[in-house]
Motif scaffolding. Sequence first.
Motif, PDB file in Angstrom:
ATOM      1  N   LEU A   1      55.444  31.264  49.416  1.00  0.00           N
ATOM      2  CA  LEU A   1      56.225  32.385  48.897  1.00  0.00           C
ATOM      3  C   LEU A   1      57.712  32.203  49.184  1.00  0.00           C
ATOM      4  CD1 LEU A   1      54.006  35.446  49.911  1.00  0.00           C
ATOM      5  CD2 LEU A   1      54.649  34.824  47.573  1.00  0.00           C
ATOM      6  N   GLY A   2      58.536  32.675  48.253  1.00  0.00           N
ATOM      7  CA  GLY A   2      59.967  32.720  48.489  1.00  0.00           C
ATOM      8  C   GLY A   2      60.315  33.803  49.488  1.00  0.00           C
ATOM      9  N   ARG A   3      61.579  33.901  49.817  1.00  0.00           N
ATOM     10  CA  ARG A   3      62.021  34.888  50.811  1.00  0.00           C
ATOM     11  C   ARG A   3      61.808  36.312  50.295  1.00  0.00           C
ATOM     12  NH1 ARG A   3      68.020  33.949  52.287  1.00  0.00           N
ATOM     13  NH2 ARG A   3      67.484  35.117  54.172  1.00  0.00           N
ATOM     14  N   PRO A   4      61.416  37.240  51.161  1.00  0.00           N
ATOM     15  CA  PRO A   4      61.322  38.636  50.738  1.00  0.00           C
ATOM     16  C   PRO A   4      62.717  39.199  50.472  1.00  0.00           C
ATOM     17  CG  PRO A   4      61.041  38.474  53.107  1.00  0.00           C
ATOM     18  CD  PRO A   4      61.073  37.063  52.588  1.00  0.00           C
ATOM     19  N   HIS A   5      62.808  40.212  49.625  1.00  0.00           N
ATOM     20  CA  HIS A   5      64.110  40.826  49.359  1.00  0.00           C
ATOM     21  C   HIS A   5      63.905  42.272  48.940  1.00  0.00           C
ATOM     22  CE1 HIS A   5      63.385  40.262  44.980  1.00  0.00           C
ATOM     23  NE2 HIS A   5      62.814  39.142  45.377  1.00  0.00           N
ATOM     24  N   ASN A   6      64.851  43.103  49.313  1.00  0.00           N
ATOM     25  CA  ASN A   6      64.824  44.510  48.945  1.00  0.00           C
ATOM     26  C   ASN A   6      65.433  44.728  47.565  1.00  0.00           C
ATOM     27  OD1 ASN A   6      63.630  45.977  51.189  1.00  0.00           O
ATOM     28  ND2 ASN A   6      65.407  45.353  52.398  1.00  0.00           N
ATOM     29  N   PRO A   7      65.067  45.791  46.853  1.00  0.00           N
ATOM     30  CA  PRO A   7      65.692  46.124  45.573  1.00  0.00           C
ATOM     31  C   PRO A   7      67.163  46.501  45.752  1.00  0.00           C
ATOM     32  CG  PRO A   7      63.585  47.261  45.847  1.00  0.00           C
ATOM     33  CD  PRO A   7      63.929  46.682  47.180  1.00  0.00           C
TER      34      PRO A   7
ATOM     35  N   GLN B   1      65.190  56.309  49.337  1.00  0.00           N
ATOM     36  CA  GLN B   1      66.535  56.657  49.798  1.00  0.00           C
ATOM     37  C   GLN B   1      67.432  55.424  49.638  1.00  0.00           C
ATOM     38  OE1 GLN B   1      67.685  59.775  50.947  1.00  0.00           O
ATOM     39  NE2 GLN B   1      69.621  58.693  50.625  1.00  0.00           N
ATOM     40  N   TRP B   2      68.146  55.361  48.524  1.00  0.00           N
ATOM     41  CA  TRP B   2      69.057  54.243  48.287  1.00  0.00           C
ATOM     42  C   TRP B   2      70.290  54.422  49.156  1.00  0.00           C
ATOM     43  CZ3 TRP B   2      67.910  50.218  44.867  1.00  0.00           C
ATOM     44  CH2 TRP B   2      66.746  50.396  44.113  1.00  0.00           C
ATOM     45  N   GLN B   3      70.714  53.351  49.819  1.00  0.00           N
ATOM     46  CA  GLN B   3      71.825  53.472  50.759  1.00  0.00           C
ATOM     47  C   GLN B   3      72.778  52.290  50.639  1.00  0.00           C
ATOM     48  OE1 GLN B   3      70.271  53.201  54.864  1.00  0.00           O
ATOM     49  NE2 GLN B   3      68.360  52.466  53.961  1.00  0.00           N
ATOM     50  N   LEU B   4      73.994  52.501  51.114  1.00  0.00           N
ATOM     51  CA  LEU B   4      75.021  51.466  51.069  1.00  0.00           C
ATOM     52  C   LEU B   4      74.721  50.397  52.110  1.00  0.00           C
ATOM     53  CD1 LEU B   4      77.817  50.524  49.957  1.00  0.00           C
ATOM     54  CD2 LEU B   4      78.849  51.832  51.834  1.00  0.00           C
ATOM     55  N   LEU B   5      74.645  49.148  51.669  1.00  0.00           N
ATOM     56  CA  LEU B   5      74.456  48.038  52.595  1.00  0.00           C
ATOM     57  C   LEU B   5      75.799  47.508  53.084  1.00  0.00           C
ATOM     58  CD1 LEU B   5      72.715  45.931  54.029  1.00  0.00           C
ATOM     59  CD2 LEU B   5      72.778  44.550  51.944  1.00  0.00           C
TER      60      LEU B   5
ATOM     61  N   ILE C   1      71.826  37.990  51.419  1.00  0.00           N
ATOM     62  CA  ILE C   1      71.274  37.457  50.169  1.00  0.00           C
ATOM     63  C   ILE C   1      70.011  38.215  49.789  1.00  0.00           C
ATOM     64  CG2 ILE C   1      70.001  35.466  49.238  1.00  0.00           C
ATOM     65  CD1 ILE C   1      72.142  33.661  50.478  1.00  0.00           C
ATOM     66  N   THR C   2      69.196  38.576  50.781  1.00  0.00           N
ATOM     67  CA  THR C   2      67.926  39.269  50.544  1.00  0.00           C
ATOM     68  C   THR C   2      68.050  40.782  50.741  1.00  0.00           C
ATOM     69  OG1 THR C   2      67.156  39.122  52.841  1.00  0.00           O
ATOM     70  CG2 THR C   2      66.704  37.234  51.409  1.00  0.00           C
ATOM     71  N   LEU C   3      69.275  41.277  50.892  1.00  0.00           N
ATOM     72  CA  LEU C   3      69.517  42.693  51.181  1.00  0.00           C
ATOM     73  C   LEU C   3      68.751  43.109  52.436  1.00  0.00           C
ATOM     74  CD1 LEU C   3      69.551  44.295  47.604  1.00  0.00           C
ATOM     75  CD2 LEU C   3      71.335  43.041  48.828  1.00  0.00           C
ATOM     76  N   MET C   4      68.876  42.252  53.450  1.00  0.00           N
ATOM     77  CA  MET C   4      68.380  42.513  54.806  1.00  0.00           C
ATOM     78  C   MET C   4      66.857  42.607  54.905  1.00  0.00           C
ATOM     79  SD  MET C   4      71.378  42.334  55.818  1.00  0.00           S
ATOM     80  CE  MET C   4      71.147  42.478  57.582  1.00  0.00           C
ATOM     81  N   ALA C   5      66.152  41.950  53.990  1.00  0.00           N
ATOM     82  CA  ALA C   5      64.690  41.941  54.062  1.00  0.00           C
ATOM     83  C   ALA C   5      64.167  40.747  54.851  1.00  0.00           C
ATOM     84  CB  ALA C   5      64.089  41.929  52.661  1.00  0.00           C
ATOM     85  N   ASP C   6      65.050  39.758  55.116  1.00  0.00           N
ATOM     86  CA  ASP C   6      64.610  38.540  55.782  1.00  0.00           C
ATOM     87  C   ASP C   6      65.689  38.080  56.757  1.00  0.00           C
ATOM     88  OD1 ASP C   6      63.137  36.163  56.324  1.00  0.00           O
ATOM     89  OD2 ASP C   6      64.414  35.076  54.911  1.00  0.00           O
ATOM     90  N   ASP C   7      65.315  37.856  58.009  1.00  0.00           N
ATOM     91  CA  ASP C   7      66.280  37.419  59.026  1.00  0.00           C
ATOM     92  C   ASP C   7      65.996  35.993  59.506  1.00  0.00           C
ATOM     93  OD1 ASP C   7      63.994  37.827  60.466  1.00  0.00           O
ATOM     94  OD2 ASP C   7      64.866  39.214  61.924  1.00  0.00           O
ATOM     95  N   SER C   8      65.331  35.194  58.663  1.00  0.00           N
ATOM     96  CA  SER C   8      65.087  33.799  59.037  1.00  0.00           C
ATOM     97  C   SER C   8      66.414  33.066  59.177  1.00  0.00           C
ATOM     98  CB  SER C   8      64.203  33.114  57.991  1.00  0.00           C
ATOM     99  OG  SER C   8      64.829  33.132  56.711  1.00  0.00           O
ATOM    100  N   LYS C   9      66.400  31.979  59.919  1.00  0.00           N
ATOM    101  CA  LYS C   9      67.627  31.287  60.267  1.00  0.00           C
ATOM    102  C   LYS C   9      68.080  30.322  59.170  1.00  0.00           C
ATOM    103  CE  LYS C   9      67.816  33.448  64.099  1.00  0.00           C
ATOM    104  NZ  LYS C   9      68.758  34.594  64.180  1.00  0.00           N
ATOM    105  N   CYS C  10      69.368  30.254  58.986  1.00  0.00           N
ATOM    106  CA  CYS C  10      69.994  29.323  58.051  1.00  0.00           C
ATOM    107  C   CYS C  10      70.443  28.100  58.851  1.00  0.00           C
ATOM    108  CB  CYS C  10      71.182  29.999  57.367  1.00  0.00           C
ATOM    109  SG  CYS C  10      71.982  29.036  56.072  1.00  0.00           S
ATOM    110  N   ASP C  11      69.738  26.965  58.682  1.00  0.00           N
ATOM    111  CA  ASP C  11      70.047  25.775  59.469  1.00  0.00           C
ATOM    112  C   ASP C  11      71.268  25.054  58.893  1.00  0.00           C
ATOM    113  OD1 ASP C  11      69.138  24.468  57.199  1.00  0.00           O
ATOM    114  OD2 ASP C  11      67.231  23.861  58.089  1.00  0.00           O
TER     115      ASP C  11
END
Length: 462
Positions: free
Chosen positions: A318-324, A358-362, A401-411
């Motif tokens: 699966l690709g990275r999870p992401h919020n709408p 509840q849509w909110q400002l990121l 990039i994922t609107l804070m749905a994924d905190d995996s590390k960027c190597d």
Amino acid sequence: MATRTVLHELTFLLGLLCVAKADTGHFWHVTDHHLDFTFDEDAVSCHDDLTPSQRGRFGNGLCDAPWRLINSSVYAMKEIAPNVDFIIWTGDNILHTTNESRDLSTAINLSTLDNITRLLRDVFPDVTTYPAFGNHDYFPDAQFPSHDNEMYQHMEITWGVWVNDSNFRRTFRKGGYYSSLIRPGLRLISLNTNLYYTRNRLALNFTDMTDPAGQFKWLNDTLAAAVRTKEKVIVIAHISPGLKGYEGFLWMYEPYNDLLNRVISRYTESGVIRAMHFGHDHDDEFKIYYDNKGVPRIPVFIAPSVTPWRYKDSQGELGRPHNPGIRLVSYDRSNGRHLDIKQYYLDLEKANRDRHAQWQLLYKATEIYDIPDVTAGSLSKARKRMLHSSKKHVQDYYERITLMADDSKCDAKCRYSIYCGMRYFDIPGFNKCLQKYPSLAFRPVSSCFKLVVALVVLLQLF
């Protein structure tokens, strides 16, 4: 160092002063709704066989968007900023499915497009929406032709009420692209970049493989006319040119990608193109076109999707999870200069748990990047800071990039791919950039050998 700090602060203050004096307007950018009209029943877009409770009220990363999520997003736009100047809508409204012949048809796709068009029109009755086709909007998926067809005909009538241009019918029926005057001095160009998509098999047999539907020539002529008449231009499309940031591959056949870059690069120094906006990636990213002297000229924005659907490869990965997400852009009405971006998102897990969206400002772009506006020059400073400052800047970007749905590390490879992908829109340039960093360079492979040969003539012309 002290002098540099003072200059930075003066530049920032000058930018704020310019923004304060601007005739500020706002527009929404929405993209990749991917409506699953079967969500409450068969949910044909889901990767796995999920029960209704597992799918969630507002969706699930394994499935496309239910109507209630799309409806919620549009009404959130209305609540947050009801008096926008216009809306840009960059395509992909049809669900993903592994059995397209069973689940979709031209009639079903057109019905979905009509339904979302009607929603935008009902909620924003006095606001013009500028649409662009996404690859999934066509049936069969991605097989956009370079000539008149049922979809072009139907949507020309449906969307034509929004478009202010006497040539709309001709260009839209020819290839699904058009131009429209937003206001005196500011023009919008909507491209059909799906014609160049690597999954469009028709591209191997277009009548004119050098310039499908005449879109390259039309784009060049339209930009040249805008320079002559002193108009500024905002360009929209679904699929962006260049390489996908942290993954480093082309969405377009390489020769078409290079041709599009050549047309755009011809107009970098003129300043006629104020910004470019795309969808398709389901991610939140930005890039920058530089001129031949290395001066940043055109900001390129890729907006995150409304659907939470995650890509699944042939190995089941699966690709990275992401919020709408939904995006609000502020700009200077007098010249189209982009001033800021407010990115809103829905915490999907929380929304499903609370059974309330509840849509909110990121974030606000000028604040998170510490820049006065979101022009190419300002974004270039933010890009350089990602490379030369701490790794945290890139990591924060990678999570946004994922609107804070994924905190995996960027190597390391991820970081430099992002950095190089922000500037270089062609494979040789991207690889040359990566080669500065030992053991990181790789070459995405283009399979379009037939097109390489077929486009040689036009490449010489450009």
